[in-house]
Motif scaffolding. Structure first.
Motif, PDB file in Angstrom:
ATOM      1  N   GLU A  55      -2.157 -19.625  18.562  1.00  0.00           N
ATOM      2  CA  GLU A  55      -1.725 -19.932  17.117  1.00  0.00           C
ATOM      3  C   GLU A  55      -2.694 -19.397  16.043  1.00  0.00           C
ATOM      4  N   PRO A  56      -2.656 -19.327  14.956  1.00  0.00           N
ATOM      5  CA  PRO A  56      -3.689 -18.948  13.834  1.00  0.00           C
ATOM      6  C   PRO A  56      -4.319 -20.244  13.738  1.00  0.00           C
ATOM      7  N   THR A  57      -5.920 -19.735  13.596  1.00  0.00           N
ATOM      8  CA  THR A  57      -6.737 -20.812  13.236  1.00  0.00           C
ATOM      9  C   THR A  57      -6.654 -21.147  11.602  1.00  0.00           C
ATOM     10  N   VAL A  58      -7.080 -22.285  11.178  1.00  0.00           N
ATOM     11  CA  VAL A  58      -6.867 -22.462   9.766  1.00  0.00           C
ATOM     12  C   VAL A  58      -7.522 -21.422   8.922  1.00  0.00           C
ATOM     13  N   GLU A  59      -8.598 -20.860   9.264  1.00  0.00           N
ATOM     14  CA  GLU A  59      -9.320 -19.984   8.527  1.00  0.00           C
ATOM     15  C   GLU A  59      -8.398 -18.747   8.298  1.00  0.00           C
ATOM     16  N   MET A  60      -7.808 -18.259   9.808  1.00  0.00           N
ATOM     17  CA  MET A  60      -7.175 -16.979   9.915  1.00  0.00           C
ATOM     18  C   MET A  60      -5.476 -17.127   9.273  1.00  0.00           C
ATOM     19  N   ALA A  61      -5.213 -18.343   9.141  1.00  0.00           N
ATOM     20  CA  ALA A  61      -3.942 -18.543   8.264  1.00  0.00           C
ATOM     21  C   ALA A  61      -4.182 -18.148   7.051  1.00  0.00           C
ATOM     22  N   GLU A  62      -5.479 -18.638   6.315  1.00  0.00           N
ATOM     23  CA  GLU A  62      -5.598 -18.449   5.151  1.00  0.00           C
ATOM     24  C   GLU A  62      -5.672 -16.937   4.986  1.00  0.00           C
ATOM     25  N   ALA A  63      -6.370 -16.368   5.726  1.00  0.00           N
ATOM     26  CA  ALA A  63      -6.764 -14.760   5.736  1.00  0.00           C
ATOM     27  C   ALA A  63      -5.351 -13.914   5.944  1.00  0.00           C
ATOM     28  N   MET A  64      -4.519 -14.427   6.697  1.00  0.00           N
ATOM     29  CA  MET A  64      -3.224 -13.844   6.628  1.00  0.00           C
ATOM     30  C   MET A  64      -2.432 -14.156   5.480  1.00  0.00           C
ATOM     31  N   ALA A  65      -2.471 -15.126   4.839  1.00  0.00           N
ATOM     32  CA  ALA A  65      -1.895 -15.264   3.510  1.00  0.00           C
ATOM     33  C   ALA A  65      -2.227 -14.289   2.539  1.00  0.00           C
ATOM     34  N   ARG A  66      -3.780 -13.964   2.503  1.00  0.00           N
ATOM     35  CA  ARG A  66      -4.098 -13.186   1.602  1.00  0.00           C
ATOM     36  C   ARG A  66      -3.659 -11.825   2.057  1.00  0.00           C
ATOM     37  N   MET A  67      -3.830 -11.431   3.185  1.00  0.00           N
ATOM     38  CA  MET A  67      -3.312 -10.206   3.587  1.00  0.00           C
ATOM     39  C   MET A  67      -1.908  -9.861   3.354  1.00  0.00           C
ATOM     40  N   GLU A  68      -1.138 -10.831   3.423  1.00  0.00           N
ATOM     41  CA  GLU A  68       0.352 -10.784   3.087  1.00  0.00           C
ATOM     42  C   GLU A  68       0.397 -10.360   1.511  1.00  0.00           C
ATOM     43  N   LYS A  69      -0.370 -10.876   0.786  1.00  0.00           N
ATOM     44  CA  LYS A  69      -0.430 -10.478  -0.697  1.00  0.00           C
ATOM     45  C   LYS A  69      -0.874  -9.184  -0.802  1.00  0.00           C
ATOM     46  N   ASN A  70      -1.643  -8.543  -0.008  1.00  0.00           N
ATOM     47  CA  ASN A  70      -2.410  -7.211   0.161  1.00  0.00           C
ATOM     48  C   ASN A  70      -1.222  -6.482   0.201  1.00  0.00           C
ATOM     49  N   MET A  71      -0.230  -6.600   0.946  1.00  0.00           N
ATOM     50  CA  MET A  71       0.684  -5.535   1.283  1.00  0.00           C
ATOM     51  C   MET A  71       1.297  -4.661   0.369  1.00  0.00           C
ATOM     52  N   GLU A  72       1.559  -5.409  -0.863  1.00  0.00           N
ATOM     53  CA  GLU A  72       2.244  -4.550  -1.979  1.00  0.00           C
ATOM     54  C   GLU A  72       1.129  -3.407  -2.640  1.00  0.00           C
ATOM     55  N   PHE A  73      -0.071  -3.904  -2.532  1.00  0.00           N
ATOM     56  CA  PHE A  73      -1.204  -3.077  -3.043  1.00  0.00           C
ATOM     57  C   PHE A  73      -1.489  -1.988  -2.267  1.00  0.00           C
ATOM     58  N   PHE A  74      -1.388  -2.246  -0.795  1.00  0.00           N
ATOM     59  CA  PHE A  74      -1.590  -1.321   0.287  1.00  0.00           C
ATOM     60  C   PHE A  74      -0.565  -0.066  -0.070  1.00  0.00           C
ATOM     61  N   ILE A  75       0.766  -0.457   0.214  1.00  0.00           N
ATOM     62  CA  ILE A  75       1.915   0.519   0.218  1.00  0.00           C
ATOM     63  C   ILE A  75       2.115   1.089  -1.052  1.00  0.00           C
ATOM     64  N   GLY A  76       1.981   0.308  -2.069  1.00  0.00           N
ATOM     65  CA  GLY A  76       2.389   0.839  -3.392  1.00  0.00           C
ATOM     66  C   GLY A  76       0.995   1.727  -4.157  1.00  0.00           C
ATOM     67  N   TYR A  77      -0.008   1.349  -3.838  1.00  0.00           N
ATOM     68  CA  TYR A  77      -1.013   2.041  -4.530  1.00  0.00           C
ATOM     69  C   TYR A  77      -2.185   2.611  -3.761  1.00  0.00           C
ATOM     70  N   GLU A  78      -2.225   2.675  -2.435  1.00  0.00           N
ATOM     71  CA  GLU A  78      -3.313   2.906  -1.461  1.00  0.00           C
ATOM     72  C   GLU A  78      -2.860   4.196  -0.728  1.00  0.00           C
ATOM     73  N   VAL A  79      -1.707   3.979  -0.093  1.00  0.00           N
ATOM     74  CA  VAL A  79      -1.292   4.866   1.105  1.00  0.00           C
ATOM     75  C   VAL A  79      -1.179   6.302   0.486  1.00  0.00           C
ATOM     76  N   SER A  80      -0.315   6.467  -0.633  1.00  0.00           N
ATOM     77  CA  SER A  80      -0.136   7.790  -0.764  1.00  0.00           C
ATOM     78  C   SER A  80      -1.382   8.573  -1.390  1.00  0.00           C
ATOM     79  N   PRO A  81      -2.207   8.318  -2.198  1.00  0.00           N
ATOM     80  CA  PRO A  81      -3.357   8.784  -2.636  1.00  0.00           C
ATOM     81  C   PRO A  81      -4.456   8.807  -1.503  1.00  0.00           C
ATOM     82  N   PHE A  82      -4.310   7.857  -0.648  1.00  0.00           N
ATOM     83  CA  PHE A  82      -5.558   7.951   0.696  1.00  0.00           C
ATOM     84  C   PHE A  82      -5.263   9.134   1.578  1.00  0.00           C
TER      85      PHE A  82
END
Length: 282
Positions: free
Chosen positions: A182-209
């Motif tokens: 199971e995720p640790t508390v710290e990793m649960a917080e990190a996973m929540a951040r990364m979930e929010k990063n998903m839109e930025f990654f797929i919408g604004y990074e993938v194509s130009p990178f």
């Protein structure tokens, strides 16, 4: 561990420093932030001053304005500014490790600011334009762009994953978990951040990178030692193949690392040992 922020043009970067010794900058890719490098950093902090940061637009490194398409050149400048901030000079250049899009950023850094880089270890850069099947990957990226524009993040991620599924293996690595699965508390917080990063990654990074082309001549003549690496379990994947192409083009060294595309976050001990071995070698 010390944490701080750095104001750069268009964004504010969150960065972290661990340990002591020669500076080692770890540049993450995809949706990940400093938390994904925590295990690796802790295993290297007895030998290096390990610096990690959240890339602009991700997690705790907000943009000054609304999201916009990103460029490797701007992200390379961010890495350069982080190194300046932590005291790296031409007299004492840093080691740099980058994974995935972080590996591309590392190549840009070594090409434009070679005086700051002692050794660059570039792990599986997704440089699709260098591959013989680039036309297929262009089609995949067009599908991703269309899905994002018409249906949003979820559809775009499915289109992206489908492109990699056809190569036989999922691109995204598993998230780290605690000792009992199971995720640790710290990793649960990190996973929540990364979930929010998903839109930025797929919408604004993938194509130009993925259309970025490294400056081969600058890398070939760079004072920085560039080592291209790929995971033993990533055979056949586009980033795996691209690492060999870059090594051949720049006349650089190529080394196999343990695990797959995300082994830096799941196989800390073996990955840290191999990275230290490469950094310590002449």
């Amino acid at each position: 561990m010390k944490t701080n922020t750095l104001k750069v043009p268009g964004a504010t970067l969150h960065y972290e420093i661990r340990g002591s010794g020669p500076t080692l900058l770890l540049i993450c890719g995809g949706i990940y932030d400093t938390a994904r490098y925590a295990g690796l950093a802790e295993r290297l902090a007895d030998r290096y001053t390990v610096v990690t940061y959240d890339r602009r637009g991700n997690s705790r490194s907000p943009l000054d304005g609304p999201p916009e398409p990103q460029s490797i050149e701007v992200h390379g400048d961010d890495a350069h500014r982080v190194l300046v901030e932590v005291g790296v000079t031409a007299d004492e250049p840093a080691h740099v490790f980058g994974n995935s899009s972080g590996a591309i950023i590392g190549l840009e850094l070594a090409a434009r600011h070679p005086e700051q880089v002692r050794t660059l270890v570039s792990h599986e850069p997704p440089l699709f334009e260098l591959l013989p099947d680039r036309d297929r990957w262009r089609a995949v990226i067009r599908d991703v762009e269309e899905a994002f524009a018409t249906e949003g993040t979820g559809a775009a991620m499915r289109a992206f994953a489908a492109g990699f599924d056809r190569t036989g293996r999922e691109h995204e690595e598993a998230a780290p978990r605690g000792e009992r699965g199971e995720p640790t508390v710290e990793m649960a917080e990190a996973m929540a951040r990364m979930e929010k990063n998903m839109e930025f990654f797929i919408g604004y990074e993938v194509s130009p990178f993925v259309v970025y082309l490294p400056d081969v001549e600058a890398l070939r003549t760079s004072s920085a030692r560039v080592v291209m690496v790929a995971g033993e379990d990533s055979e056949g994947q586009p980033p795996y193949r691209a690492s060999f192409v870059v090594a051949e083009q720049i006349g650089g060294r190529h080394v196999m690392f343990p695990g797959d595309h995300g082994a830096f976050g799941t196989r800390h001990e073996a990955f840290a040992a191999k990275l230290d071995e490469v950094l310590s070698s002449p």
